[in-house]
Design an enzyme around this catalytic site. Structure first.
Site, PDB file in Angstrom:
ATOM      1  N   TYR A 101      -4.459  25.666  25.627  1.00 30.92           N
ATOM      2  CA  TYR A 101      -3.366  25.228  24.753  1.00 30.92           C
ATOM      3  C   TYR A 101      -2.074  25.857  25.248  1.00 30.92           C
ATOM      4  O   TYR A 101      -2.007  27.068  25.490  1.00 30.92           O
ATOM      5  CB  TYR A 101      -3.636  25.678  23.302  1.00 30.92           C
ATOM      6  N   GLU A 189       4.126  20.311  23.080  1.00 32.87           N
ATOM      7  CA  GLU A 189       2.771  20.865  23.134  1.00 32.87           C
ATOM      8  C   GLU A 189       1.899  20.101  24.126  1.00 32.87           C
ATOM      9  O   GLU A 189       1.976  18.879  24.198  1.00 32.87           O
ATOM     10  CB  GLU A 189       2.168  20.753  21.729  1.00 32.87           C
TER      11      GLU A 189
END
Ligand code: GDP
Ligand code: MN
Length: 381
Positions: A101, A189
């Site tokens: 992530y 993201e």
């Protein structure tokens, strides 16, 4: 404004982040053509603003044309948490081991962007934060200095990213921060960021949320605005310039003033109903605004009945009543039952004006809420 995955990935790819080869498709034929161009196996991904698409059938792997046609006819037109899928992103399927992530978001408590990295990507990052907070590394950024390369490396090392990939991940984090600044984003993201068979870092998913108040200086992104809205209703909200949020219930809600609308939503929930939307017609709303608001809520197929809660103030009760009558006169048959609660300035005049053949009137908010929920129950039978 939340961009679609394919739009976000385009921005990321332009900035040098590697993404799988992909094509956007809107029909089974287009999906097959895309598969032919990209080469199997491919992944089909529903382009709707819904998180965790994989778990609800919005992401499918296809190894040949048969599977691809099957998956495409399955996903296109599918309802994902209330949104109909009209576009799929067809992508080269990537083989990978770990899912990482990497993201930059706004920390509203600190009034600063915060860079976040985790070696436990792929899943919902909030879930990781709850269960294994130590698996997430964060670094606040002073926006006047930006994210220094050493800070990016620090977060990446803190997150325990394998040594041989650390610099690459730090680079991507740095790029995400630059995109964040350049596009007036509130969130950038990549989840998951994966390492493919050749050992390269590839962004399998992309999120880019842009601050709507900054769209005036982001002309290219503003052009995507229309496309990025999910449906007719959100487009209408833009056209009419309403504060509108779609929810999952069946009780359509209209009110004047954000606080009043929030209270109405809470009351509906409290009495066991499920609001279909938030719609604030605002202060000073005249007859035509009210007609527009009704038009919007009539358009929502999930709405069984409407609760119109008006507090006469800047919008006088008689204005509101005229607005409702005027809007309803346009219909031979009222599409959905309407319950009106009218109070405040000129409420008594308004109640006289309101056509009781077309709407149900209630004096108190409690009664109005209970009534609209009852009507919804009856509509369902
Ligand atoms: P989200 O669940 O809506 O955030 O969608 P993502 O794009 O993050 O995809 C969810 C999951 O699908 C990923 O974590 C992967 O495990 C899987 N996935 C997505 N694309 C690919 C791909 O190209 N190859 C493989 N093997 N899995 C993929
Ligand atoms: Mn994802």
């Amino acid at each position: 404004m939340r961009l679609h995955e394919y739009q976000a990935k385009e921005v990321f790819a332009d900035a040098g982040i590697r993404t799988p080869e992909s094509v956007v498709a809107t029909s089974v034929e287009e999906v097959l053509k895309a598969g032919w161009k990209i080469g199997y196996p491919i992944v089909l991904k529903a382009q709707v603003h819904v998180g965790g698409r994989g778990k609800v059938g919005g992401i499918k792997l296809a190894v040949d044309e048969v599977e691809s046609a099957d998956a495409a006819s399955n996903i296109l037109g599918m309802d994902l948490k209330g949104y109909t899928v009209r576009k799929v992103l067809v992508e080269d399927a990537v083989d990978f081991q770990n899912e990482l992530y990497v993201g930059v978001t706004l920390d509203r408590n600190e009034n600063k962007p915060v860079a976040i990295v985790s070696e436990k990507g792929g899943v919902d990052i909030e879930g990781v934060a709850d269960e294994t907070p130590e698996a997430i590394a964060r670094e606040h950024v002073d926006p006047s200095f930006g994210l220094h390369p050493y800070q990016a490396r620090e977060v990446v090392y803190d997150a325990g990213i394998p040594e041989e990939k650390a610099l690459g991940v730090a680079d991507i984090l740095h790029t995400l921060y630059e995109i964040w600044t350049k596009t007036d984003a509130t969130e950038t993201e990549v989840n998951p960021l994966v390492i493919n068979e050749q050992g390269d870092l590839v962004a399998l998913d992309g999120v880019l949320n842009v601050d709507e108040n900054a769209l005036y200086r982001q002309p290219e992104l503003a052009e995507l605005e229309e496309e990025s809205y999910e449906d007719e209703l959100e487009r209408k909200a833009i056209e009419y310039d309403f504060d509108y949020v779609r929810l999952d219930g069946n009780v359509g809600i209209i009110g004047n003033g954000a606080g009043l609308v929030m209270t109405t939503l809470d009351m509906v929930q409290y009495y066991g109903g499920a609001p279909a939307n938030f719609l604030d017609v605002g202060g000073g709303a005249k007859a035509d605004r009210i007609a527009d608001a009704l038009d919007m809520v009539f358009t929502d197929p999930n709405v069984d009945a409407i609760l119109f809660n008006i507090f006469g103030g800047i919008t006088r009760g008689d204005e509101a009543a005229k607005g409702i009558n005027g809007a309803l006169e346009k219909f031979d048959e009222i599409p959905k039952p309407i319950v009106v609660r009218l109070t405040g300035l000129n409420a008594d005049v308004g109640r006289e004006i309101l056509n009781e053949e077309l709407v149900t009137m209630e004096e108190s908010l409690e009664d109005a809420v209970k009534r609209v929920i009852e009507i919804c129950e009856e509509e369902k039978l």
